[in-house]
Design a protein around this motif. Structure first.
Motif, short mmCIF file in Angstrom:
data_model
loop_
_atom_site.label_atom_id
_atom_site.label_comp_id
_atom_site.label_asym_id
_atom_site.label_seq_id
_atom_site.Cartn_x
_atom_site.Cartn_y
_atom_site.Cartn_z
N ARG A 25 0.83 -1.21 0.00
CA ARG A 25 0.00 0.00 0.00
C ARG A 25 0.87 1.25 0.00
NH1 ARG A 25 -5.42 -1.04 1.35
NH2 ARG A 25 -5.79 -3.20 2.00
N ASP A 26 0.42 2.23 -0.77
CA ASP A 26 1.13 3.50 -0.81
C ASP A 26 1.11 4.15 0.58
OD1 ASP A 26 2.46 5.68 -1.79
OD2 ASP A 26 0.72 6.60 -2.72
N VAL A 27 2.15 4.89 0.89
CA VAL A 27 2.35 5.64 2.14
C VAL A 27 2.69 4.72 3.30
CG1 VAL A 27 1.40 7.29 3.80
CG2 VAL A 27 0.75 7.45 1.37
N VAL A 28 1.87 3.73 3.59
CA VAL A 28 2.10 2.89 4.78
C VAL A 28 3.02 1.72 4.50
CG1 VAL A 28 -0.04 3.53 5.91
CG2 VAL A 28 -0.04 1.61 4.31
N GLY A 29 3.04 1.20 3.26
CA GLY A 29 3.96 0.14 2.90
C GLY A 29 3.59 -1.25 3.37
N THR A 30 2.33 -1.50 3.68
CA THR A 30 1.93 -2.83 4.14
C THR A 30 1.63 -3.72 2.93
OG1 THR A 30 -0.35 -2.04 4.32
CG2 THR A 30 1.00 -1.99 6.30
N PHE A 71 10.39 0.86 0.56
CA PHE A 71 10.21 0.91 2.01
C PHE A 71 11.25 0.07 2.76
CE2 PHE A 71 6.00 1.78 0.25
CZ PHE A 71 5.62 2.91 0.95
#
Length: 355
Positions: free
Chosen positions: A200-205, A226
């Motif tokens: 996922r963008d921003v959070v990197g999960t 990330f």
């Protein structure tokens, strides 16, 4: 007491509309020409030549110092400073400014001391000069070029050409080099590679297929941006990070498998109805994500290019010239979505040829 006509009467003044006759103003002409020292003294003339050549020579020295400063003064984590100021910025500004300034001063001195010094009067003329005037202008320019002495003053001419040449050749190359590293094959490849997770963008999960419902659209990035080393430092940072994020940005969308019309050879590029496409519009590179789930169309907000994600991101409206590049997906051993490989075509605007 008897008065006579005309005695003690006020002098008659001109009435409105009447003008007093006045003598015409004589043409003042031009003042006598004053000769410059270099016009009458050969020694002063030679001295002026040497001064001008020296200015051009110093300009060339400044250009050389500019190039040397660019490659020798450190910037970044260890920055060379002079008086608390960045030495690189200070040296580059002073040397390049000095090179240009000295050439300018040299040309001004050349014009003031050595070029022909004649007063010229030009009467007003129509906007479009006659053919005779044009021919005369060309003749005057030719005469001015001859009187500048560029042909008979090799010292001034050669030193000027040398200064301009030294400035014109390396400086543009140095400034262009400072725009960044050469792209090499970066236009045709991204950071995506086989087995890299889609996060996922921003959070990197990371994302599992079960995390998405039919109709969902997720903005995603490659996991590599990330990742960190053993000390917690990012593996990709700075300019490389920005390039990787901008070129590797993707959108994940899930729809019913029966709604998908896969392109030739793309039958196994999706996972349970989940498809992945570049987020970069193929028109001028705007990021897209305005999704209409009932039609599976995604819209670019810049110029309204519209792509059908159920049909290999085919262009259905707008100025875009080609579909969005598709990233082939699979699932790794832990059940997360990963890339099968990099895109098989360049991402971004359609301004180069593609096979």
């Amino acid at each position: 007491m008897t008065t006579h006509e005309g005695d003690n009467l006020p002098e008659k003044q001109p009435t409105s509309g009447e003008l007093e006759a006045a003598d015409p103003i004589a043409d003042p002409g031009l003042p006598a020409h004053t000769w410059r020292p270099t016009d009458v003294d050969p020694k002063a003339e030679k001295r002026a030549e040497r001064q001008i050549a020296t200015l051009f020579g110093l300009s060339a020295v400044c250009t050389v110092l500019f190039v040397v400063s660019y490659f020798t003064l450190e910037i970044g984590e260890v920055t060379t400073t002079i008086g608390g100021l960045g030495a690189s910025t200070l040296a580059l500004g002073l040397t390049l400014g000095g090179a240009l300034l000295l050439i300018g001063i040299g040309i001004i001195q050349w014009a003031r001391k050595l070029m022909a010094d004649h007063e010229i009067v030009e009467m007003r003329h129509p906007a479009r000069s006659s053919d005779e005037d044009r021919e005369a202008a060309v003749a005057d320019l030719t005469t001015g070029l001859e009187e500048s002495g560029i042909a008979r003053r090799p010292l001034v001419r050669n030193s000027l050409l040398g200064a301009v040449g030294v400035l014109a050749l390396p400086v543009p190359l140095v400034l262009l080099r400072d725009l960044g590293p050469l792209p090499k094959d970066a236009l045709f490849h991204t950071i995506w590679e086989q087995g890299m997770r889609v996060v996922r963008d921003v959070v990197g999960t990371p994302i599992r297929p079960s995390d998405m419902q039919i109709g969902d659209l997720i903005n995603a990035e490659p996991a590599a941006i990330f990742e960190t080393d053993e000390e917690g430092e990012p593996l990709v940072e700075g300019v490389d990070l920005q390039v990787a994020k901008s070129k590797g940005a993707v959108i994940l969308v899930r729809m019913g498998p029966d709604e998908i019309t896969p392109g030739k050879g793309r039958e196994d590029w999706g996972v349970d109805g989940i498809l992945c496409y570049s987020k970069i519009c193929t028109h001028v590179g705007c990021p897209i994500s305005l999704y209409e789930r009932t039609t599976h169309h995604v819209l670019c907000p810049c110029h309204q290019s519209t792509f059908d994600l159920a049909d290999s991101a085919r262009v259905v409206f707008g100025p875009a010239a080609r579909p969005l590049p598709q990233l082939p997906l699979m699932v790794d051993s832990e059940g997360y979505l990963v890339a099968q490989r990099d895109f098989n075509e360049p991402v971004g605007p359609s301004f180069w040829e593609r096979g």
